[in-house]
Design a protein around this motif. Structure first.
Motif, mmCIF file in Angstrom:
data_model
loop_
_atom_site.group_PDB
_atom_site.id
_atom_site.type_symbol
_atom_site.label_atom_id
_atom_site.label_comp_id
_atom_site.label_asym_id
_atom_site.label_seq_id
_atom_site.Cartn_x
_atom_site.Cartn_y
_atom_site.Cartn_z
ATOM 1 N N THR A 44 0.830 -1.220 0.000
ATOM 2 C CA THR A 44 0.000 0.000 0.000
ATOM 3 C C THR A 44 0.858 1.261 0.000
ATOM 4 N N ARG A 45 2.154 1.124 0.241
ATOM 5 C CA ARG A 45 3.046 2.284 0.306
ATOM 6 C C ARG A 45 3.595 2.597 -1.080
ATOM 7 N N PRO A 46 3.694 3.886 -1.434
ATOM 8 C CA PRO A 46 4.208 4.246 -2.761
ATOM 9 C C PRO A 46 5.723 4.059 -2.873
ATOM 10 N N VAL A 96 10.155 -5.272 16.519
ATOM 11 C CA VAL A 96 8.704 -5.190 16.671
ATOM 12 C C VAL A 96 8.205 -6.554 17.121
ATOM 13 N N GLU A 97 7.268 -6.548 18.048
ATOM 14 C CA GLU A 97 6.729 -7.795 18.576
ATOM 15 C C GLU A 97 5.534 -8.254 17.747
ATOM 16 N N ALA A 145 1.997 1.072 13.577
ATOM 17 C CA ALA A 145 3.284 1.143 14.274
ATOM 18 C C ALA A 145 4.402 0.595 13.394
ATOM 19 N N LEU A 146 4.121 -0.514 12.706
ATOM 20 C CA LEU A 146 5.134 -1.117 11.836
ATOM 21 C C LEU A 146 5.472 -0.189 10.670
ATOM 22 N N LEU A 147 4.443 0.404 10.063
ATOM 23 C CA LEU A 147 4.680 1.317 8.934
ATOM 24 C C LEU A 147 5.506 2.524 9.366
ATOM 25 N N GLN A 148 5.223 3.041 10.559
ATOM 26 C CA GLN A 148 6.010 4.168 11.081
ATOM 27 C C GLN A 148 7.458 3.752 11.318
ATOM 28 N N GLY A 185 10.821 5.247 9.550
ATOM 29 C CA GLY A 185 11.977 5.680 10.341
ATOM 30 C C GLY A 185 13.254 4.997 9.889
ATOM 31 N N ALA A 186 13.138 3.715 9.529
ATOM 32 C CA ALA A 186 14.309 2.959 9.062
ATOM 33 C C ALA A 186 14.814 3.512 7.728
#
Length: 203
Positions: free
Chosen positions: A23-25, A100-101, A108-111, A115-116
């Motif tokens: 879903t991310r461009p 990430v758990e 949260a994962l997308l953020q 950041g990465a």
């Protein structure tokens, strides 16, 4: 395009992550069903973010992190079981950027992935600055480098001249030459290049 690599032996997890990230461009997603499969291709892969499961048959996530030929090539996020902080700490020590758990929250994962990528781009820019500074420094003669080191140590021209057993006028000539080769106009700019290249004060 930005590259992201998913390494997980669970087909459902890989499919779920791939659907979420699709879903991310401008994102190119590649998946691997084991750490060994990823390591077999790692030298051919472009820089990117690595989503890495810890528990896998063969090479574990920790093994993969330790085996990376260049840790700066990937910003690694490790997927751990809930409450498994010890493994997360081990992963961070092995070079992971974050963890990430499972089960993970999508937002949260997308953020974390964003950041990465930011970290990866910053590291890339920093590496380019260092490489440029080292290339400029390599143009200097031995004497010009000696003069620059003296300037870094805060020494006046006459002090540098005394240490190098040359005249203050010769120091001025070397100083002019090194400024030209470093493509700078001021001593402060020359010092920035020297520090970026790792030429630290000798004293």
């Amino acid at each position: 395009m930005r590259n992201i690599y998913i390494v997980d032996d669970d087909d459902a997890v890989r499919a779920s992550l791939q659907s979420l990230l699709a879903t991310r461009p401008n994102l190119l997603v590649r998946t691997f069903r084991s750490g060994d499969a990823f390591l077999a291709e790692v030298k051919e892969l472009d820089r990117g973010v690595l989503l890495l499961d810890v528990h896998m048959p063969g090479s574990s996530g920790i093994d993969v992190l330790r085996a990376l030929p260049d840790s700066r090539q990937f910003a690694s996020i490790v997927l751990t079981g809930q409450g498994n902080i010890t493994l997360a700490v081990d992963a961070m020590k092995a070079g992971a950027l974050d963890f990430v758990e499972k089960p993970y929250e999508h937002l949260a994962l997308l953020q974390m992935v964003e950041g990465a990528f930011s970290r990866l781009e910053t590291d890339s820019a920093d590496a380019a600055r260092v490489e440029s500074a080292r290339a400029k420094l390599a143009r200097l003669s031995g004497r010009e480098t000696d003069v620059l080191k003296g300037l870094i140590d805060g020494q006046a021209n006459k002090v540098i001249a005394h240490h190098l057993d040359i005249s203050p006028r010769t120091v001025e000539i070397y100083r002019a030459h090194l400024m030209e080769k470093l493509e700078v106009r001021s001593l402060s700019e020359a010092l920035r290049v020297a520090f970026a290249a790792g030429l630290y004060p000798s004293g």
